[in-house]
Scaffold this motif. Structure first.
Motif: not given
Length: 178
Positions: A18, A60-67, A93
């Motif tokens: 993160l 990124r996945n739109g406005e969100q961060i993803r791992t 993405q």
């Protein structure tokens, strides 16, 4: 004891994925910038990648961060190659938000390696063949899932690494790629 080690490992994993593995910050007139310790090549850390092919991919996945966990395929210069499928949300993405980070590390976290840069997709048939016919788990998965190297859903991409971050017992260091 093993459960405690797993919890410690998961905690490190979340923190590093993160926040970036070891971004070094300094303040200059109210702004924050990375202070680089010089230049390195991804090839300088090829053994870390090969011995620890599974890592955390942050995008990124739109406005969100993803791992997510993903296995790297191979490196070529400062390019770190991976495969995905065009049928997966991950593919879309990466097309929309191509700036990513990939972090991997051994069981003892010495060192934690983070590679950041821009995703570039490649249709180079010789590189796809190399990924498809590799010897690691990632190549085995690609062969089992996509069946042949000409499958149109098989997408090869690389991170064109421009920043390498290292965290180990000597501390945190960030490098530009050379």
């Amino acid at each position: 004891m093993k459960a405690k080690m797993v919890l410690v490992g998961i905690s490190y994993l979340l923190i590093f994925s993160l926040a970036g593995c070891a971004t070094i910050k300094g303040t200059i007139k109210g702004t924050t910038e990375t202070i680089y310790s010089g230049e390195k090549s991804v090839a300088d850390y090829e053994n870390v990648l090969e011995q620890n092919p599974n890592g955390v991919f942050a995008n990124r996945n739109g406005e969100q961060i993803r791992t997510q966990i993903i296995s790297f395929q191979f490196i070529d210069g400062n390019k770190v190659y991976f495969c995905t499928g065009s049928e997966k949300p991950f593919y879309e993405q990466l097309l929309k938000f191509p700036y990513v980070s990939y972090c991997t590390y051994p069981d003892d976290f010495e060192p934690v390696l983070s590679l950041s840069g821009k995703v570039v997709f490649s249709d180079d048939s010789s590189l796809k063949e190399r990924a498809f016919n590799g010897s690691g788990y990632a190549s085995m998965f690609v062969r089992n899932h996509y069946k042949n190297v000409d499958n149109p859903n098989l997408k090869l991409f690389y991170i064109d690494v421009d920043e390498i971050e290292i965290y180990d017992s000597d501390g945190a260091r960030a490098y530009r790629t050379k």
